[in-house]
Design a protein around this motif. Structure first.
Motif, PDB file in Angstrom:
ATOM      1  N   ILE A  37       0.837  -1.202   0.000  1.00  0.00           N
ATOM      2  CA  ILE A  37       0.000   0.000   0.000  1.00  0.00           C
ATOM      3  C   ILE A  37       0.873   1.254   0.000  1.00  0.00           C
ATOM      4  CG2 ILE A  37      -1.600   1.369   1.418  1.00  0.00           C
ATOM      5  CD1 ILE A  37      -2.818  -1.392   2.295  1.00  0.00           C
ATOM      6  N   ILE A  38       1.939   1.242   0.793  1.00  0.00           N
ATOM      7  CA  ILE A  38       2.809   2.415   0.896  1.00  0.00           C
ATOM      8  C   ILE A  38       3.633   2.603  -0.375  1.00  0.00           C
ATOM      9  CG2 ILE A  38       4.713   3.474   2.172  1.00  0.00           C
ATOM     10  CD1 ILE A  38       3.639   1.910   4.657  1.00  0.00           C
ATOM     11  N   GLN A  40       3.576   3.155  -3.450  1.00  0.00           N
ATOM     12  CA  GLN A  40       2.574   3.602  -4.417  1.00  0.00           C
ATOM     13  C   GLN A  40       2.962   3.366  -5.872  1.00  0.00           C
ATOM     14  OE1 GLN A  40      -0.582   5.823  -3.649  1.00  0.00           O
ATOM     15  NE2 GLN A  40      -0.340   4.213  -2.121  1.00  0.00           N
ATOM     16  N   VAL A  54       0.828   8.253  -0.122  1.00  0.00           N
ATOM     17  CA  VAL A  54      -0.016   7.473   0.789  1.00  0.00           C
ATOM     18  C   VAL A  54      -0.584   8.367   1.893  1.00  0.00           C
ATOM     19  CG1 VAL A  54       1.669   6.581   2.474  1.00  0.00           C
ATOM     20  CG2 VAL A  54      -0.287   5.189   1.814  1.00  0.00           C
ATOM     21  N   LEU A  55       0.209   9.324   2.382  1.00  0.00           N
ATOM     22  CA  LEU A  55      -0.313  10.255   3.391  1.00  0.00           C
ATOM     23  C   LEU A  55      -1.422  11.123   2.796  1.00  0.00           C
ATOM     24  CD1 LEU A  55       3.032  11.201   5.164  1.00  0.00           C
ATOM     25  CD2 LEU A  55       1.117   9.923   6.155  1.00  0.00           C
ATOM     26  N   SER A  57      -3.439  10.247   0.450  1.00  0.00           N
ATOM     27  CA  SER A  57      -4.627   9.396   0.300  1.00  0.00           C
ATOM     28  C   SER A  57      -5.372   9.238   1.622  1.00  0.00           C
ATOM     29  CB  SER A  57      -4.240   8.028  -0.269  1.00  0.00           C
ATOM     30  OG  SER A  57      -3.604   7.236   0.705  1.00  0.00           O
ATOM     31  N   MET A  58      -4.659   9.499   2.733  1.00  0.00           N
ATOM     32  CA  MET A  58      -5.295   9.433   4.055  1.00  0.00           C
ATOM     33  C   MET A  58      -5.692  10.807   4.568  1.00  0.00           C
ATOM     34  SD  MET A  58      -3.068   6.387   5.889  1.00  0.00           S
ATOM     35  CE  MET A  58      -1.768   7.475   6.368  1.00  0.00           C
ATOM     36  N   GLY A  59      -5.571  11.836   3.693  1.00  0.00           N
ATOM     37  CA  GLY A  59      -6.038  13.162   4.055  1.00  0.00           C
ATOM     38  C   GLY A  59      -4.979  14.096   4.592  1.00  0.00           C
ATOM     39  N   GLN A  60      -3.734  13.643   4.714  1.00  0.00           N
ATOM     40  CA  GLN A  60      -2.662  14.513   5.186  1.00  0.00           C
ATOM     41  C   GLN A  60      -1.967  15.110   3.973  1.00  0.00           C
ATOM     42  OE1 GLN A  60      -0.095  12.936   8.171  1.00  0.00           O
ATOM     43  NE2 GLN A  60      -1.756  11.953   9.286  1.00  0.00           N
TER      44      GLN A  60
END
Length: 170
Positions: A37-38, A40, A54-55, A57-60
């Motif tokens: 997952i990380i 990318q 990846v951050l 994609s998590m909203g950061q």
């Protein structure tokens, strides 16, 4: 001949095969899924760009370049799966095995029910040794809510401490 090639490849990847002996096969599979997952761009190496993506994609969205560089620099070189696993092994070193943690809780459970009263556990955690704050207790009960009788399943807590997530219901 194949084992020699495997050893050579692992050494070239920056880790040794003993890191795999630190984890159960199911844990290795979970770490492999997280790595995938990380990673990318799927090149087998976690880079700053992978972390940024990846951050995001998590909203950061506003992660500073310095923060990403610091994350990548925690590794001694390129972060392939073996290095990734080694980093987790180093972070978890010192954590007791699940059976040791369960045995510690069993001292508080003389009937062997697998559960202890919420009030009793909260009193211990807020008054002894490294005392939990009110916020830490709130987080604990959010993660591990007691049942309707006020009992806390300590075996589940132990599993999560050592494996990172709750057991799936069978």
């Amino acid at each position: 001949m194949a084992p020699k090639k495997a050893k050579r490849r692992q050494a070239a990847e920056g880790g040794s095969s003993n890191v795999f002996s630190m984890f159960e096969q199911s844990q290795i599979q979970e770490y492999k899924e997280a790595f995938t997952i990380i990673d990318q761009n799927r090149d087998g190496i976690i880079s700053k760009d992978d972390l940024r993506d990846v951050l995001a994609s998590m909203g950061q969205l506003n992660v500073k370049n310095e923060e990403l560089e610091a994350m990548v620099k925690e590794a001694s070189g390129p972060i392939n799966f073996t290095v990734f696993l080694t980093m987790f092994g180093e972070k978890l070193k010192g954590a007791d095995p699940e059976d040791v943690i369960v045995s510690a809780f069993k001292v508080l459970d003389p009937e062997g029910t697998g559960a202890i009263k919420k009030e009793f556990l909260e009193e211990l955690l807020t008054t002894q040794c490294d005392r939990f704050s009110a916020e830490e207790m709130k987080n604990l009960w959010a993660a591990f809510p007691p049942d309707v009788a006020g009992n806390v399943d300590y075996k589940n807590i132990c599993y999560v401490i050592t494996h990172g997530e709750e057991k799936e219901e069978e």
